[in-house]
Design a protein around this motif. Structure first.
Motif, PDB file in Angstrom:
ATOM      1  N   ASN A 145      33.928  51.791  28.515  1.00  0.00           N
ATOM      2  CA  ASN A 145      32.927  51.037  29.265  1.00  0.00           C
ATOM      3  C   ASN A 145      33.588  50.321  30.432  1.00  0.00           C
ATOM      4  O   ASN A 145      34.540  49.561  30.237  1.00  0.00           O
ATOM      5  CB  ASN A 145      32.226  50.032  28.342  1.00  0.00           C
ATOM      6  CG  ASN A 145      31.137  49.256  29.042  1.00  0.00           C
ATOM      7  OD1 ASN A 145      31.408  48.266  29.713  1.00  0.00           O
ATOM      8  ND2 ASN A 145      29.903  49.716  28.922  1.00  0.00           N
ATOM      9  N   LYS A 146      33.098  50.544  31.631  1.00  0.00           N
ATOM     10  CA  LYS A 146      33.708  49.981  32.837  1.00  0.00           C
ATOM     11  C   LYS A 146      33.693  48.457  32.830  1.00  0.00           C
ATOM     12  O   LYS A 146      34.666  47.807  33.238  1.00  0.00           O
ATOM     13  CB  LYS A 146      32.993  50.516  34.083  1.00  0.00           C
ATOM     14  CG  LYS A 146      33.133  52.016  34.298  1.00  0.00           C
ATOM     15  CD  LYS A 146      32.342  52.463  35.516  1.00  0.00           C
ATOM     16  CE  LYS A 146      32.502  53.970  35.767  1.00  0.00           C
ATOM     17  NZ  LYS A 146      31.991  54.789  34.652  1.00  0.00           N
ATOM     18  N   GLU A 147      32.595  47.853  32.373  1.00  0.00           N
ATOM     19  CA  GLU A 147      32.509  46.392  32.354  1.00  0.00           C
ATOM     20  C   GLU A 147      33.472  45.792  31.333  1.00  0.00           C
ATOM     21  O   GLU A 147      34.086  44.748  31.572  1.00  0.00           O
ATOM     22  CB  GLU A 147      31.080  45.955  32.045  1.00  0.00           C
ATOM     23  CG  GLU A 147      30.093  46.246  33.156  1.00  0.00           C
ATOM     24  CD  GLU A 147      28.698  45.764  32.814  1.00  0.00           C
ATOM     25  OE1 GLU A 147      28.490  44.536  32.821  1.00  0.00           O
ATOM     26  OE2 GLU A 147      27.828  46.600  32.525  1.00  0.00           O
ATOM     27  N   ALA A 148      33.618  46.463  30.192  1.00  0.00           N
ATOM     28  CA  ALA A 148      34.549  45.979  29.174  1.00  0.00           C
ATOM     29  C   ALA A 148      35.991  46.093  29.664  1.00  0.00           C
ATOM     30  O   ALA A 148      36.812  45.208  29.406  1.00  0.00           O
ATOM     31  CB  ALA A 148      34.360  46.757  27.875  1.00  0.00           C
ATOM     32  N   LEU A 149      36.293  47.173  30.373  1.00  0.00           N
ATOM     33  CA  LEU A 149      37.631  47.318  30.948  1.00  0.00           C
ATOM     34  C   LEU A 149      37.924  46.158  31.894  1.00  0.00           C
ATOM     35  O   LEU A 149      38.987  45.530  31.821  1.00  0.00           O
ATOM     36  CB  LEU A 149      37.740  48.641  31.712  1.00  0.00           C
ATOM     37  CG  LEU A 149      37.768  49.942  30.909  1.00  0.00           C
ATOM     38  CD1 LEU A 149      37.739  51.135  31.853  1.00  0.00           C
ATOM     39  CD2 LEU A 149      38.991  50.023  30.004  1.00  0.00           C
ATOM     40  N   ALA A 150      36.977  45.887  32.780  1.00  0.00           N
ATOM     41  CA  ALA A 150      37.162  44.805  33.755  1.00  0.00           C
ATOM     42  C   ALA A 150      37.325  43.457  33.053  1.00  0.00           C
ATOM     43  O   ALA A 150      38.175  42.642  33.428  1.00  0.00           O
ATOM     44  CB  ALA A 150      35.981  44.767  34.720  1.00  0.00           C
ATOM     45  N   ALA A 151      36.510  43.230  32.016  1.00  0.00           N
ATOM     46  CA  ALA A 151      36.594  41.970  31.273  1.00  0.00           C
ATOM     47  C   ALA A 151      37.943  41.826  30.565  1.00  0.00           C
ATOM     48  O   ALA A 151      38.416  40.712  30.330  1.00  0.00           O
ATOM     49  CB  ALA A 151      35.460  41.880  30.256  1.00  0.00           C
ATOM     50  N   GLY A 152      38.556  42.973  30.246  1.00  0.00           N
ATOM     51  CA  GLY A 152      39.850  42.958  29.586  1.00  0.00           C
ATOM     52  C   GLY A 152      41.023  43.000  30.537  1.00  0.00           C
ATOM     53  O   GLY A 152      42.175  43.152  30.104  1.00  0.00           O
ATOM     54  N   GLY A 153      40.743  42.895  31.840  1.00  0.00           N
ATOM     55  CA  GLY A 153      41.806  42.885  32.836  1.00  0.00           C
ATOM     56  C   GLY A 153      42.369  44.252  33.144  1.00  0.00           C
ATOM     57  O   GLY A 153      43.483  44.373  33.665  1.00  0.00           O
ATOM     58  N   VAL A 154      41.600  45.305  32.833  1.00  0.00           N
ATOM     59  CA  VAL A 154      42.035  46.681  33.109  1.00  0.00           C
ATOM     60  C   VAL A 154      41.321  47.138  34.380  1.00  0.00           C
ATOM     61  O   VAL A 154      40.109  47.331  34.388  1.00  0.00           O
ATOM     62  CB  VAL A 154      41.693  47.624  31.937  1.00  0.00           C
ATOM     63  CG1 VAL A 154      42.176  49.036  32.238  1.00  0.00           C
ATOM     64  CG2 VAL A 154      42.317  47.110  30.640  1.00  0.00           C
ATOM     65  N   ASN A 155      42.072  47.306  35.448  1.00  0.00           N
ATOM     66  CA  ASN A 155      41.461  47.518  36.763  1.00  0.00           C
ATOM     67  C   ASN A 155      41.307  48.992  37.128  1.00  0.00           C
ATOM     68  O   ASN A 155      41.867  49.486  38.098  1.00  0.00           O
ATOM     69  CB  ASN A 155      42.290  46.797  37.836  1.00  0.00           C
ATOM     70  CG  ASN A 155      42.290  45.293  37.632  1.00  0.00           C
ATOM     71  OD1 ASN A 155      41.247  44.703  37.370  1.00  0.00           O
ATOM     72  ND2 ASN A 155      43.462  44.684  37.729  1.00  0.00           N
ATOM     73  N   TYR A 156      40.541  49.709  36.315  1.00  0.00           N
ATOM     74  CA  TYR A 156      40.187  51.096  36.615  1.00  0.00           C
ATOM     75  C   TYR A 156      38.682  51.242  36.445  1.00  0.00           C
ATOM     76  O   TYR A 156      38.083  50.612  35.565  1.00  0.00           O
ATOM     77  CB  TYR A 156      40.882  52.065  35.658  1.00  0.00           C
ATOM     78  CG  TYR A 156      42.391  52.075  35.746  1.00  0.00           C
ATOM     79  CD1 TYR A 156      43.042  52.746  36.772  1.00  0.00           C
ATOM     80  CD2 TYR A 156      43.156  51.411  34.788  1.00  0.00           C
ATOM     81  CE1 TYR A 156      44.430  52.752  36.848  1.00  0.00           C
ATOM     82  CE2 TYR A 156      44.542  51.417  34.855  1.00  0.00           C
ATOM     83  CZ  TYR A 156      45.174  52.086  35.884  1.00  0.00           C
ATOM     84  OH  TYR A 156      46.538  52.108  35.956  1.00  0.00           O
ATOM     85  N   ILE A 157      38.072  52.133  37.248  1.00  0.00           N
ATOM     86  CA  ILE A 157      36.622  52.305  37.131  1.00  0.00           C
ATOM     87  C   ILE A 157      36.253  53.393  36.138  1.00  0.00           C
ATOM     88  O   ILE A 157      35.094  53.556  35.782  1.00  0.00           O
ATOM     89  CB  ILE A 157      35.964  52.616  38.499  1.00  0.00           C
ATOM     90  CG1 ILE A 157      36.503  53.936  39.084  1.00  0.00           C
ATOM     91  CG2 ILE A 157      36.174  51.477  39.458  1.00  0.00           C
ATOM     92  CD1 ILE A 157      35.726  54.395  40.303  1.00  0.00           C
TER      93      ILE A 157
END
Length: 333
Positions: A126-138
């Motif tokens: 999930n893109k939003e979960a990645l971003a929330a976890g500090g993982v900067n990939y789309i």
């Protein structure tokens, strides 16, 4: 021919990934295809087994793929133990879950780069979960490109007899049209031909889809076919590539499905996605072709709305694993 080792990262722990993993591994016939290892979290997978009623599935923790017991009823797991099951909320976006999903993928890539597995078959993130976890990939493609230092990964969809490559992916339709240039089309014809060869399809034939209605009718409905695409095709033909086009998009996919061409070059995202998914939505599988290893993938999301309900279908994952097993032994690194 020996069976391929296939690594399956578990996906976002809060989504349907763990459920489709245990459902797929529970299918006895899958073990005849290849040697499947899961990269994930043991407690999350045990919870998924409880949810789906697959409590008899044995989880065998391993530290090397060669330690696996590849037989029905056994899930061979690289346990990263990176989920606090008491804090995990199924069906919700959580940074910890996004971070964990990335760690499964990274471990899978490491195993592939080390030659321990032949194929990586990915599950939903999930893109939003990645971003929330500090993982900067789309998404997966960008992540895999960076982890393997690969420039502009080549995406292909396969469903039944139809293979489709994409000239562009996640850009606006306006941008996609601007990307239809002679140089890019020529480059993709060459790259797609080489990709087919890596998969064991020698001298594969490619049809280039038209961009405009009826392929532009010689410039009446747009001149991209005349000004950009035709010169690229003619140049590729002179260089010895088996390519034809442009062929109107309302017929080229049907023609290829019926066996005239080994693949179609779609000129933008939805053109090829709609065509393949109308053939069989669940069995349309994505392949990322010019990585140092073969990557296949389900073509659906984390489905947070049904996570924890046991409703998720494992068909797409099973097909992704089977496709990895089909091409893995033939794939040329």
């Amino acid at each position: 021919m020996s069976k391929a080792y296939i690594a399956v990262p578990m996906g976002d722990p809060a989504g349907i990934g763990p459920e489709i993993v245990v459902k797929a591994i529970a299918e006895d016939s899958l073990h005849e295809e290849g040697k499947v290892v899961i990269i994930g979290d043991k407690e999350t997978l045990k919870q998924a087994a409880d949810i789906t009623g697959l409590n008899n599935l044995e989880i065998n923790e391993i530290t090397k793929a060669s330690e696996g017991r590849y037989q029905p009823g056994v899930l061979n797991l690289f346990n990263l133990a990176n989920v606090d099951i008491n804090k995990l909320k199924l069906g919700e976006i959580q940074g910890a879950a996004g971070k964990a999903a990335f760690e499964y993928i990274k471990k899978s890539v490491d195993l592939a780069l080390d030659g321990e597995v032949d194929v990586v078959a990915t599950t939903p993130i999930n893109k939003e979960a990645l971003a929330a976890g500090g993982v900067n990939y789309i998404g997966h493609t960008e992540m895999l490109a960076d982890l393997t230092d690969t420039d502009d990964p080549l995406t292909m969809f396969e469903v039944k007899n139809l293979r489709v490559f994409f000239l562009s992916r996640h850009v606006s339709l306006r941008q996609a049209c601007d990307m239809v240039t002679e140089e890019r089309v020529y480059d993709y014809i060459v790259r797609c031909s080489k990709a087919l060869e890596r998969l064991g399809v020698k001298e594969g034939s490619i049809a280039v889809a038209g961009l405009n209605p009826h392929s532009g009718e010689n410039g009446l409905f747009g001149d991209e076919e005349v000004a950009q695409i035709a010169p690229a095709i003619e140049r590729a033909q002179k260089d010895g590539y088996k390519v034809e086009g442009t062929i109107p998009a309302d017929s080229v996919f049907h023609i290829a499905l019926n066996g005239k061409y080994d693949a179609v070059l779609s000129l933008y995202h939805d053109q090829g996605h709609i065509a393949t998914k109308m053939v069989d939505f669940e069995r349309t599988i994505a392949i990322t072709n010019n990585l140092p290893f073969l990557r296949t993938s389900v073509d659906h999301g984390t489905a947070f709305d049904i996570a924890g309900t046991a409703k998720a279908s494992a068909v797409s994952l099973v097909e992704a694993i089977k496709l990895g097993a089909k091409y893995g032994p033939k794939f040329k690194r």
